[in-house]
Scaffold this active site. Structure first.
Site, PDB file in Angstrom:
ATOM      1  N   TYR A   1       0.854  -1.192   0.000  1.00  0.00           N
ATOM      2  CA  TYR A   1       0.000   0.000   0.000  1.00  0.00           C
ATOM      3  C   TYR A   1       0.890   1.241   0.000  1.00  0.00           C
ATOM      4  CZ  TYR A   1      -3.755  -3.168   1.583  1.00  0.00           C
ATOM      5  OH  TYR A   1      -4.672  -4.182   1.694  1.00  0.00           O
TER       6      TYR A   1
ATOM      7  N   PHE B   1      -1.404  -7.209   1.717  1.00  0.00           N
ATOM      8  CA  PHE B   1      -2.810  -6.923   2.025  1.00  0.00           C
ATOM      9  C   PHE B   1      -3.039  -6.424   3.452  1.00  0.00           C
ATOM     10  CE2 PHE B   1      -3.085 -10.008  -1.497  1.00  0.00           C
ATOM     11  CZ  PHE B   1      -3.790  -9.234  -2.404  1.00  0.00           C
TER      12      PHE B   1
ATOM     13  N   HIS C   1      -8.247 -10.058  -8.463  1.00  0.00           N
ATOM     14  CA  HIS C   1      -7.772  -9.266  -7.326  1.00  0.00           C
ATOM     15  C   HIS C   1      -8.969  -8.782  -6.498  1.00  0.00           C
ATOM     16  CE1 HIS C   1      -5.706  -6.063  -5.109  1.00  0.00           C
ATOM     17  NE2 HIS C   1      -4.578  -6.673  -5.436  1.00  0.00           N
TER      18      HIS C   1
END
Length: 228
Positions: free
Chosen positions: A67, A78, A187
């Site tokens: 991220y 994640f 995804h």
């Protein structure tokens, strides 16, 4: 930035750390961390490797890159640090977990409890510049993570690979699907989750595969963060 991983991953990856491409990657990262804001913190780049030693890996979940928002990434695909708003992709993972296993989502996005049970949370690229998704693509990380997948593929004991999205599914080329269980889906991003991620039941499928080979299943339920 000499790399030290405090378990058997160090020995497995040492040949990669000696390559020309990795030397170039290190020099690139030195400049990036010096001149730009890069995630995760340089001390958390290898967090997944530290939490899930090579011989303890049971399930591999492969993401794309970290991220790129402030304080989100901490070295696990994640996952975000506690206290940080849960990103849309992870919210969709939690939605699928609820549908699949009737597990309520936790009040945070830290997936450490999975990693500690043998879920190796690997991204194909391990660093990113703030606000610029996939900005460290093509700098050498993909070569290293290809080697990681190859090493895991050579493990005698079968593994479960969960591949979400095109970047992750491309790693299937390095996996012997006759030996290992490979679970693929689009995804979990809001852009693609409705194309087959929802309803794919990866958590049940992974545990069924583990039980079949005599392994303990993963407890996918994540404890809530205790708040005052």
């Amino acid at each position: 930035m000499k790399q030290i991983i405090h378990n058997e991953w160090q020995k497995i990856l040492e040949p990669e750390f000696q390559t020309a491409y990795y030397s170039q990657l290190r020099e690139f990262l030195k400049q990036e961390y010096k001149n730009e804001t890069v995630y995760p913190d340089m001390h958390a780049i290898w967090h997944a490797f530290e939490l899930t030693p090579f011989n303890q890996v049971k399930v591999v979940i492969i993401g794309q890159d970290p991220y790129h928002g402030e304080n989100q990434a901490h070295g696990l695909s994640f996952s975000v640090q506690k206290g940080i708003r849960i990103p849309p992709s992870l919210r969709n993972i939690y939605k699928e977990m609820k549908t699949d296993l009737e597990i309520d989502p936790p009040n945070h996005g830290d997936l450490t409890s999975w990693a500690e049970q043998g879920v190796f949370l690997l991204n194909t690229v391990l660093t990113v510049r703030k606000g610029e998704a996939y900005s460290h693509r093509g700098k050498g990380w993909e070569l290293l993570t290809d080697s990681v997948i190859r090493a895991l593929n050579e493990r005698e004991k079968p593994l479960v690979f969960i591949l979400w999205g095109n970047a992750s599914i491309a790693k299937k080329a390095f996996i012997d699907a006759e030996k290992h269980t490979v679970i693929t889906a689009p995804h979990p991003s809001p852009l693609s989750a409705h194309r087959g991620f929802f309803g794919s039941r990866p958590f049940t499928k992974a545990n069924e595969a583990l039980i079949k080979i005599g392994q303990l299943p993963i407890n996918w339920e994540i404890p809530n963060e205790v708040t005052e």
